[in-house]
Write a protein that holds these residues in place. Sequence first.
Motif, PDB file in Angstrom:
ATOM      1  N   ASP A 210       0.834  -1.206   0.000  1.00  0.00           N
ATOM      2  CA  ASP A 210       0.000   0.000   0.000  1.00  0.00           C
ATOM      3  C   ASP A 210       0.870   1.259   0.000  1.00  0.00           C
ATOM      4  OD1 ASP A 210      -2.734   1.280   0.356  1.00  0.00           O
ATOM      5  OD2 ASP A 210      -1.674   2.077   2.113  1.00  0.00           O
ATOM      6  N   SER A 211       1.949   1.240   0.753  1.00  0.00           N
ATOM      7  CA  SER A 211       2.843   2.400   0.804  1.00  0.00           C
ATOM      8  C   SER A 211       3.518   2.625  -0.543  1.00  0.00           C
ATOM      9  CB  SER A 211       3.895   2.209   1.901  1.00  0.00           C
ATOM     10  OG  SER A 211       3.292   2.150   3.175  1.00  0.00           O
TER      11      SER A 211
ATOM     12  N   LYS B  90       2.230   1.863  -3.446  1.00  0.00           N
ATOM     13  CA  LYS B  90       1.207   2.429  -4.318  1.00  0.00           C
ATOM     14  C   LYS B  90       0.998   3.910  -4.020  1.00  0.00           C
ATOM     15  CE  LYS B  90      -2.532   0.001  -5.081  1.00  0.00           C
ATOM     16  NZ  LYS B  90      -3.723  -0.842  -4.821  1.00  0.00           N
ATOM     17  N   ARG B  91       1.026   4.280  -2.753  1.00  0.00           N
ATOM     18  CA  ARG B  91       0.856   5.685  -2.379  1.00  0.00           C
ATOM     19  C   ARG B  91       1.992   6.546  -2.927  1.00  0.00           C
ATOM     20  NH1 ARG B  91      -2.964   6.569   1.858  1.00  0.00           N
ATOM     21  NH2 ARG B  91      -3.870   4.582   2.552  1.00  0.00           N
ATOM     22  N   HIS B  92       3.147   5.939  -3.139  1.00  0.00           N
ATOM     23  CA  HIS B  92       4.292   6.672  -3.690  1.00  0.00           C
ATOM     24  C   HIS B  92       4.345   6.596  -5.211  1.00  0.00           C
ATOM     25  CE1 HIS B  92       5.583   6.841   0.491  1.00  0.00           C
ATOM     26  NE2 HIS B  92       6.406   7.801   0.119  1.00  0.00           N
ATOM     27  N   GLY B  93       3.263   6.169  -5.799  1.00  0.00           N
ATOM     28  CA  GLY B  93       3.148   6.219  -7.254  1.00  0.00           C
ATOM     29  C   GLY B  93       3.803   5.075  -7.989  1.00  0.00           C
TER      30      GLY B  93
ATOM     31  N   SER C  28       5.279   1.817   6.946  1.00  0.00           N
ATOM     32  CA  SER C  28       4.899   2.925   6.076  1.00  0.00           C
ATOM     33  C   SER C  28       5.859   4.102   6.220  1.00  0.00           C
ATOM     34  CB  SER C  28       3.471   3.367   6.394  1.00  0.00           C
ATOM     35  OG  SER C  28       2.980   4.244   5.407  1.00  0.00           O
TER      36      SER C  28
ATOM     37  N   ALA D 246       8.259   5.644   3.197  1.00  0.00           N
ATOM     38  CA  ALA D 246       8.256   7.076   2.879  1.00  0.00           C
ATOM     39  C   ALA D 246       9.660   7.663   2.989  1.00  0.00           C
ATOM     40  CB  ALA D 246       7.292   7.817   3.802  1.00  0.00           C
TER      41      ALA D 246
ATOM     42  N   TYR E  94      -3.015  -0.112  11.139  1.00  0.00           N
ATOM     43  CA  TYR E  94      -2.253   0.571  10.085  1.00  0.00           C
ATOM     44  C   TYR E  94      -2.576   2.053  10.027  1.00  0.00           C
ATOM     45  CZ  TYR E  94      -0.633   1.510   5.267  1.00  0.00           C
ATOM     46  OH  TYR E  94      -0.016   2.012   4.152  1.00  0.00           O
TER      47      TYR E  94
ATOM     48  N   PRO F 118      -1.143   4.852   7.598  1.00  0.00           N
ATOM     49  CA  PRO F 118      -0.216   5.137   6.488  1.00  0.00           C
ATOM     50  C   PRO F 118       0.459   6.492   6.620  1.00  0.00           C
ATOM     51  CG  PRO F 118      -2.490   5.343   5.767  1.00  0.00           C
ATOM     52  CD  PRO F 118      -2.541   4.764   7.141  1.00  0.00           C
TER      53      PRO F 118
ATOM     54  N   GLU G 159       1.856   9.382   4.317  1.00  0.00           N
ATOM     55  CA  GLU G 159       1.741   9.841   2.944  1.00  0.00           C
ATOM     56  C   GLU G 159       3.084  10.367   2.424  1.00  0.00           C
ATOM     57  OE1 GLU G 159      -0.797   9.361   1.095  1.00  0.00           O
ATOM     58  OE2 GLU G 159      -2.174   8.673   2.668  1.00  0.00           O
ATOM     59  N   PRO G 160       3.291  10.311   1.091  1.00  0.00           N
ATOM     60  CA  PRO G 160       4.529  10.858   0.517  1.00  0.00           C
ATOM     61  C   PRO G 160       4.732  12.319   0.915  1.00  0.00           C
ATOM     62  CG  PRO G 160       3.283   9.639  -1.132  1.00  0.00           C
ATOM     63  CD  PRO G 160       2.410   9.717   0.076  1.00  0.00           C
TER      64      PRO G 160
END
Length: 630
Positions: free
Chosen positions: A38-39, A41-44, A168, A172, A201, A203, A205-206
């Motif tokens: 998931d992390s 994916k959050r970072h693109g 996470s 990051a 969890y 998360p 974020e970037p």
Amino acid sequence: MHHSIQNAVQQIEGLVRYSVQLQRVAVKRVSGGYALIDSLKRHGVKHIFGYPGGAILPIYDELYRAEAEGGIQHILVRHEQGAAHAADGYARATGQVGVCFGTSGPGATNLVTGIATAHMDSIPMVVVTGQVPRHAIGSDAFQETDIYGISLPIVKHSYVVRDPREMSRIVAEAFHIASTGRPGPVLIDVPKDVALELFDYKPVEPGNVKLPGYRPTVKGNPRQISQALRLIRNANQPLLYVGGGAIAANAHAEIKELAERFNLPVTTTLMGLGAFDEHHSLSLGMLGMHGTAYANFAVTECDLLIAVGARFDDRVTGKLDEFASRAKVIHIDIDPAEVGKNRAPDVPIVGDVRQVLIDLLRRSKQDGDMRDPERNQPWLNRIARWQEDYPLEVPHYPDSLSPQEVIVEVGLQAPNAYYTTDVGQHQMWAAQFLKCGPRRWISSAGLGTMGYGVPAAMGAKVALPDEEVICISGDASFQMNLQELGTLAQYGINIKTVIINNGWQGMVRQWQEAFYEERYSSSNMQAGMPDIIKLADAYGIKGMVVRSRDELKGAIAQMLAHKGPVIVDIRVKKDENCYPMVAPGKSNSQMIGLPQHKKLDKAAELLYCSSCGAKNISTNNFCPECGTKL
């Protein structure tokens, strides 16, 4: 009636609250493996290159679910080294962070060469390895290696995740560290039980990263920028020397503006190719061991060397104490450890290359140039004479193809392609004759990794599916990672591989000829090259062989037109050497392989007038055209 309605409403509200609570629990209570994916994916992250194994299976299990949901794709390589090189090529082509996976033990150690390649060339990567469970670490458990310790010298930073609640945050931080300052690879080692453990969890974020001890300098010192500007304005024979840092900083527009504003000739390192348009009149091409003669003469004779994102590598400098020995040096680099490491600069500027150049150009416009635009002209005239007398040559033999003409033909037919290379003579010929734009030149420079080309091309093509991607390889290098043809076949990754086949480890043979009295120890590959047509056919892809000049042009056109991966085995002259060449321990002006009647020796410094650039054909130490004393 009223009470029954009220009770019904309360029951419905209770069910809604319970449903929401269940959803919250379902979202929050996750495994360490889920948090990792998931992390990412959050970072693109859209693509991951890897190979599964026991210790990393919990992460692959979460990846299976993520792929089913869409938005992320795993590319199954045939060897973990291919995964690292593919992530590296992906990063070089896009400027984004490349990601690769490997399991514990041999899976992790197979990644090491690719990690070192990325580290030497400052390429942003996040490398995830599986590890044995926490309680087994240090017990010599099955497939246990201390990849954290093994990789310490070849990463920018590394982590062992000992608590899934840190996952996470670590991801990051890893992306932030890999992509900022001087880029580089970051390792995340994940014990198997950490990937399995459930936790609540939260998360990260970037961008929400705070690392007090990590604050790369971005802005250059204004006083040093002013000093640099004064040196540039006062120089008579300046030279702009551009390295890979300019590519990493996306500073090609600023490089061009600086060169044109001050009429600066430009030379690049192997890593810096593409930072400046080599069709430009101010371009001197690559300098160094196999650089152009005129670039090497220019760096020997310049009175100001402006080093931008370059590290004074030994393959560039030759004999270090004679490298630009007459010049003052401005060194711009984001890594303070590189400034003064090999050559003490007169003006050191630590900062992001692009930002420093923006500030320098802004300052020059505010102050006014205060410089005669013709001041450099005698210097440029002198360089033009060198370019005329010592051009890169493309030999044509009556009975065989030269490697150079193959490279030139590929470049003519695919001028806008992304090019990857392996390492050796073909790499240097490609560097000399291909004219690539920014990020379209992808080659292992610092580590010189054979086997890099095909998987790197694979990564670039996955990142940029609509672009033409061509790998220039050699018969020895190609065989280092030819198993990745299986990956190309499985995913239909449409790259073109051109093998410059001379039947040797070409650069090794050239050195054995020049420095080891022609003792060709273990460098002959002629008996071991596979039949490319049969090999390609075995993988279900297209193979071709070119044996003559008459076949070359049509074969390259056919290769480019084919909708799918192609390998072209091009048989070239077996004993062709790559020139010019600066021998080990020699200065850049002492090249071998120049035309015999024009070899540069001590007296050759008087061949050109430093004032007007004319040839000195007199014997009285005066220029016959302008009268300047030589």
